[in-house]
Design a protein around this motif. Sequence first.
Motif, PDB file in Angstrom:
ATOM      1  N   GLY B  38       0.708  -1.316  -0.110  1.00  0.00           N
ATOM      2  CA  GLY B  38       0.061  -0.059   0.008  1.00  0.00           C
ATOM      3  C   GLY B  38       0.733   1.193  -0.039  1.00  0.00           C
ATOM      4  O   GLY B  38       0.624   2.092  -0.750  1.00  0.00           O
ATOM      5  N   TRP B  39       1.881   1.229   0.963  1.00  0.00           N
ATOM      6  CA  TRP B  39       2.711   2.513   0.904  1.00  0.00           C
ATOM      7  C   TRP B  39       3.674   2.586  -0.278  1.00  0.00           C
ATOM      8  O   TRP B  39       3.744   3.804  -0.846  1.00  0.00           O
ATOM      9  CB  TRP B  39       3.576   2.282   2.169  1.00  0.00           C
ATOM     10  CG  TRP B  39       2.880   2.802   3.460  1.00  0.00           C
ATOM     11  CD1 TRP B  39       2.791   2.364   4.448  1.00  0.00           C
ATOM     12  CD2 TRP B  39       2.476   4.331   3.690  1.00  0.00           C
ATOM     13  NE1 TRP B  39       1.992   3.238   5.336  1.00  0.00           N
ATOM     14  CE2 TRP B  39       2.007   4.567   4.780  1.00  0.00           C
ATOM     15  CE3 TRP B  39       2.644   5.468   2.607  1.00  0.00           C
ATOM     16  CZ2 TRP B  39       1.480   5.685   5.214  1.00  0.00           C
ATOM     17  CZ3 TRP B  39       2.250   6.647   3.315  1.00  0.00           C
ATOM     18  CH2 TRP B  39       1.571   6.779   4.671  1.00  0.00           C
ATOM     19  N   VAL B  42       1.191   4.333  -2.733  1.00  0.00           N
ATOM     20  CA  VAL B  42       1.118   5.608  -2.577  1.00  0.00           C
ATOM     21  C   VAL B  42       2.340   6.338  -2.934  1.00  0.00           C
ATOM     22  O   VAL B  42       2.243   7.522  -3.691  1.00  0.00           O
ATOM     23  CB  VAL B  42       1.082   5.863  -0.948  1.00  0.00           C
ATOM     24  CG1 VAL B  42       1.097   7.198  -0.519  1.00  0.00           C
ATOM     25  CG2 VAL B  42      -0.322   5.128  -0.455  1.00  0.00           C
ATOM     26  N   ALA B  46       1.784   9.063  -5.840  1.00  0.00           N
ATOM     27  CA  ALA B  46       1.511  10.245  -4.957  1.00  0.00           C
ATOM     28  C   ALA B  46       1.117  11.482  -5.928  1.00  0.00           C
ATOM     29  O   ALA B  46      -0.109  12.096  -5.602  1.00  0.00           O
ATOM     30  CB  ALA B  46       2.527  10.620  -3.975  1.00  0.00           C
ATOM     31  N   LEU B  49      -2.583  10.481  -6.726  1.00  0.00           N
ATOM     32  CA  LEU B  49      -3.444  10.376  -5.601  1.00  0.00           C
ATOM     33  C   LEU B  49      -3.665  11.465  -4.717  1.00  0.00           C
ATOM     34  O   LEU B  49      -4.768  11.844  -4.113  1.00  0.00           O
ATOM     35  CB  LEU B  49      -3.171   9.412  -4.481  1.00  0.00           C
ATOM     36  CG  LEU B  49      -2.875   7.947  -5.281  1.00  0.00           C
ATOM     37  CD1 LEU B  49      -2.303   6.925  -4.394  1.00  0.00           C
ATOM     38  CD2 LEU B  49      -4.284   7.356  -5.347  1.00  0.00           C
ATOM     39  N   ALA B  50      -2.518  12.491  -4.453  1.00  0.00           N
ATOM     40  CA  ALA B  50      -2.740  13.480  -3.647  1.00  0.00           C
ATOM     41  C   ALA B  50      -3.878  14.602  -4.241  1.00  0.00           C
ATOM     42  O   ALA B  50      -3.558  14.852  -5.231  1.00  0.00           O
ATOM     43  CB  ALA B  50      -1.363  14.203  -3.708  1.00  0.00           C
ATOM     44  N   SER B  82      -2.005  15.268   1.487  1.00  0.00           N
ATOM     45  CA  SER B  82      -1.043  15.461   0.475  1.00  0.00           C
ATOM     46  C   SER B  82       0.463  15.434   0.943  1.00  0.00           C
ATOM     47  O   SER B  82       1.441  14.733   0.215  1.00  0.00           O
ATOM     48  CB  SER B  82      -1.364  16.570  -0.369  1.00  0.00           C
ATOM     49  OG  SER B  82      -2.564  16.829  -0.674  1.00  0.00           O
ATOM     50  N   MET B  85       1.367  11.866   1.763  1.00  0.00           N
ATOM     51  CA  MET B  85       1.487  11.089   0.719  1.00  0.00           C
ATOM     52  C   MET B  85       2.839  11.397  -0.199  1.00  0.00           C
ATOM     53  O   MET B  85       3.768  10.239  -0.353  1.00  0.00           O
ATOM     54  CB  MET B  85       0.438  11.082  -0.280  1.00  0.00           C
ATOM     55  CG  MET B  85      -0.899  10.504   0.035  1.00  0.00           C
ATOM     56  SD  MET B  85      -2.150  11.086  -1.082  1.00  0.00           S
ATOM     57  CE  MET B  85      -3.437   9.896  -0.679  1.00  0.00           C
ATOM     58  N   TYR B  86       2.997  12.670  -0.342  1.00  0.00           N
ATOM     59  CA  TYR B  86       4.474  12.979  -1.029  1.00  0.00           C
ATOM     60  C   TYR B  86       5.736  12.551  -0.175  1.00  0.00           C
ATOM     61  O   TYR B  86       6.915  12.316  -0.396  1.00  0.00           O
ATOM     62  CB  TYR B  86       4.497  14.392  -1.323  1.00  0.00           C
ATOM     63  CG  TYR B  86       3.862  14.763  -2.698  1.00  0.00           C
ATOM     64  CD1 TYR B  86       4.750  14.514  -3.871  1.00  0.00           C
ATOM     65  CD2 TYR B  86       2.290  15.010  -3.000  1.00  0.00           C
ATOM     66  CE1 TYR B  86       4.172  14.775  -4.978  1.00  0.00           C
ATOM     67  CE2 TYR B  86       2.018  15.266  -4.224  1.00  0.00           C
ATOM     68  CZ  TYR B  86       2.845  15.139  -5.220  1.00  0.00           C
ATOM     69  OH  TYR B  86       2.377  15.430  -6.414  1.00  0.00           O
ATOM     70  N   ALA B  88       6.009   9.626   1.595  1.00  0.00           N
ATOM     71  CA  ALA B  88       6.263   8.481   0.995  1.00  0.00           C
ATOM     72  C   ALA B  88       7.301   8.499  -0.033  1.00  0.00           C
ATOM     73  O   ALA B  88       8.190   7.602   0.030  1.00  0.00           O
ATOM     74  CB  ALA B  88       5.180   7.590   0.758  1.00  0.00           C
ATOM     75  N   ARG B  89       7.536   9.218  -0.987  1.00  0.00           N
ATOM     76  CA  ARG B  89       8.418   9.343  -1.767  1.00  0.00           C
ATOM     77  C   ARG B  89       9.713   9.972  -1.270  1.00  0.00           C
ATOM     78  O   ARG B  89      10.646   9.828  -1.891  1.00  0.00           O
ATOM     79  CB  ARG B  89       8.008  10.432  -2.907  1.00  0.00           C
ATOM     80  CG  ARG B  89       6.775   9.951  -3.904  1.00  0.00           C
ATOM     81  CD  ARG B  89       6.395  11.333  -4.582  1.00  0.00           C
ATOM     82  NE  ARG B  89       6.784  11.352  -5.821  1.00  0.00           N
ATOM     83  CZ  ARG B  89       6.497  10.636  -6.964  1.00  0.00           C
ATOM     84  NH1 ARG B  89       5.670   9.846  -6.801  1.00  0.00           N
ATOM     85  NH2 ARG B  89       7.296  10.944  -7.972  1.00  0.00           N
ATOM     86  N   ALA B 264       2.337   7.599   9.878  1.00  0.00           N
ATOM     87  CA  ALA B 264       2.623   7.224   8.442  1.00  0.00           C
ATOM     88  C   ALA B 264       3.757   6.455   8.784  1.00  0.00           C
ATOM     89  O   ALA B 264       4.067   5.262   8.456  1.00  0.00           O
ATOM     90  CB  ALA B 264       2.977   8.352   7.637  1.00  0.00           C
TER      91      ALA B 264
END
Lengths: 381, 296
Positions: B38-39, B42, B46, B49-50, B82, B85-86, B88-89, B264
Motif C-alpha cells: 500500500g505504501w 502511495v 502520489a 492520488l494527492a 497530500s 503522501m508525498y 512516502a516519496r 505514517a
Amino acid sequence: MQEQEGAALPPRPATPLDGGGEPVSPGPGAPPARPAARRRGGHPLARFLVRRILMAVLLAWGITLVTFVLTNLVPGDPVAANLGQRALGDPAIVAQWRADHGLDKPLWEQYLLHLQGLTHGDLGTSQQSHRPVSEDLAEFVPATLELAGAAILVSLVLGVAFGVVAALRRDRLPDHLLRVLSLIGISVPTFWLALVAFYVFFYRLQITPGSGRVDPALGAAPGVTGLQTVDALLAGRWDIFVSAAGHLITPALVLALYTIGLLTRFTRSAVLEVLGQDYVRAARAKGLPGRVILFRYVLRSALVPIITVAGLAFGSLLSGTVLVEAIFAWPGVGQYAYKSATTLDLPAVMGVGLVVGIVYLVINLIVDVLYGIIDPRVRLQ
Amino acid sequence: MTGDAKADGVLARKGLIRRLPEAWRQPLAVVGAVLAVGWLVVALAAPLLAPHDPLAQDLPRLAAPGPGHWFGTDQLGRDILSRVMYGARVSIPLTLLLVALSVLIGGLLGACAGYFGRWVDETIMRLADLVFAFPTVILAMVVAAALGASLANAVLAVLVVAWPAYARVTRGLVLGVRGREFVLSGRLLGFSAWRSLRVDVLPNVTGPVLVLATLDIGTALLLLSGLSFLGLGAKPPSPEWGAMVASGVEVFDSWWVATFPGLAILTVVLAFNFLGDTLRDALDPRTARAIKERAL
C-alpha cells in the motif's frame, strides 16, 4: 552431549566488550581448561574480570578517539557556527577565537591536549554556555539517569513478565497478542509517541503534570544524588516525591515502550529455550510444583540472556532520551546533546559523546561481570 | 559452532524458500505485506492520488480534518494528506537505499573479515566494536551535526551506525562455512579467494542477511525520521515525516499536524517489522537466533 551443552548456552548478543578476548587455549597435551586457567593466574573469575576491564579501558580510549576525530575531521565550521556575521568578517577576531579554543594547533596536538585535559576531568569549555562542559554535564546527567533508570526498571518488570506469559502460553491467544503488541512497541517513533502522550495526558485529560522534573512551586529536593525522587525521599519531602514521580512517569513509560517490546521478545525465546531442557523435564517428572520450576529452574537460567539484552537496551534508552527530553522539556543530557550538536559546540558534543559512551560501556561491563558470576561457563570461554 | 549438517547455510536458505508459502499464510505477514505494498503504491502514485500540491500554501491555515482536507491543514495552509503522501516519496526510497547500502558495505566488510581472518578481521571488527560502543542516536546525531544538517548527511549518519550489524552477522555466517569441505575443495581446485567468496560462501549467507535487512528497514526509518525531527535531516518545506512531526510540536493545539505523519512512520515501520518477524521464524532456528542476537 558436551557439544550440545555449548550450543545450549543462552543466546548472548555480541557486546562491545566481546572483541579481542583471547580464548584460554592450553597448548598441546596440556591438562583440561580449568587447571590451566588456575595455574596461569589465580581464580578464573578474576582473570575474566581483568580481561573484561582491560577491554573496556581500550574501548574507552577508542571512544575518545572517535568523538575527537568525528568532531574535527568533518566539514562543519565551528567558527561560522559561533561567531556572528560581523565578527566573521574580521580576520583578527577569527584568529583570536581559533587561538582561544586551541583550533590553530595541529590536530594531533589538539588530541593530546584533549586527552591530557581528560585525565584531569577537563572536558573543555562549552562555546555556548561558556561554562566547563564537565559542569554542564554534571548538572544534566542525573536527570537523564533518573529517566533512563526508571524506564529500564519498568521495562525489566513488564518485559520479563510479558515474555514469561508469552512463553508459557506459547501459540495461544496471549502469545499472539503479546507478539503483536511488542512488535508495535518496537515500531512506534519515540518522538511522536512522546508528543501524543503529552497532548493526551497533560493537555487534554490533565491527569499528568506538564514538562520539567518537578513542580516549580515546590522547588527541587535538596540532596546529593541529583535524582529528584530519591533526594525527596531522603529529605522526607513526600510532596516533592509525588510531584517528581508524577513528572517522571509519562516520559519514562514512553521511553520504555521500545525496550518493553524488545525484552518481551527476548524473554519469550530465552524461556522457551530453557523450557525444552532435560533438567526442566526432569524437575517436572519429579512432580515439583509449577511455581518452583518456573522461578528456580527456568527463570534463573533465562536470566542470563535477559540481563545482557537489558544492558544493550539501556543504550537504546540513552538514545531515546535525545528524542523524548525535547518534548517533555526534561533538563537532561539528551536536550544538551541536541542543542550542542546543532550549534556545533565541539567541546560539548565531544563531552556528551564521551560521557554517554563511557556510561554505556560501564553498564555493559557490569552486565558482562554479572553474566560471568551467574553463569560459570562463561568465565572459561 | 556445533558444525552439524543442519546448520548449513545452504539448507537454511532452501528451507526459507520452501517455507515461504507457509510464512505468507500467517496473518502478520499478510498484514505487513498489504501495508508495505500500500505504501509503495502511495509513494509511486502520489502525484495522482494527492488531492493538493504538497507545497502550495493556498488552504485555510490549521483547518481541522474534514471534507476537502481529510487530514487537516498545517500552519502554512498546506494539505497534510497530500504532504503525508508525498512524504512516502522522500522517506521510503531513502530508507531502502540506506538499508541496501548498509547490507552492501557491512556485508562485504563482514565477509572479508570472516574469510580472510587475521588483521583484516581484527581491523574491521574493532571498528565495528567502536561504533557499537555508542548508543545509535547519539552517534548518528554527532555525525549528522558534524556533516551539516541535510537529508543526504542524515542518510550518511545512519549508514555509519547501521553497517556494523551486517558486518557481524555476515562474519559469523562466513566463519561457519569457511572451513567446510565444499569451500576448501573449491580453493584446492584453484579458485581465487574472490571467486571462492562469491561462488561458495556468499550464497550461504544471503538468506539470513536479507531477513535482517527487512527487520532493519524499520529501524533505519525510525532513525532517519528521528534525525529529521531533531532538525538534522530534511529541511523545510520538504514533506519529510519526521520534520512534519517536528513542525507539529510548534502548533501543539492542532493535534492533526503531528499525528498523521507520525502514523505514517508507524505503519511503514510496522509493515516491515511484521514481514521481517515472520520471515525470521521461517528461517532455520539457529541462523534466526544469530540474527536476533545481533540485530539490536
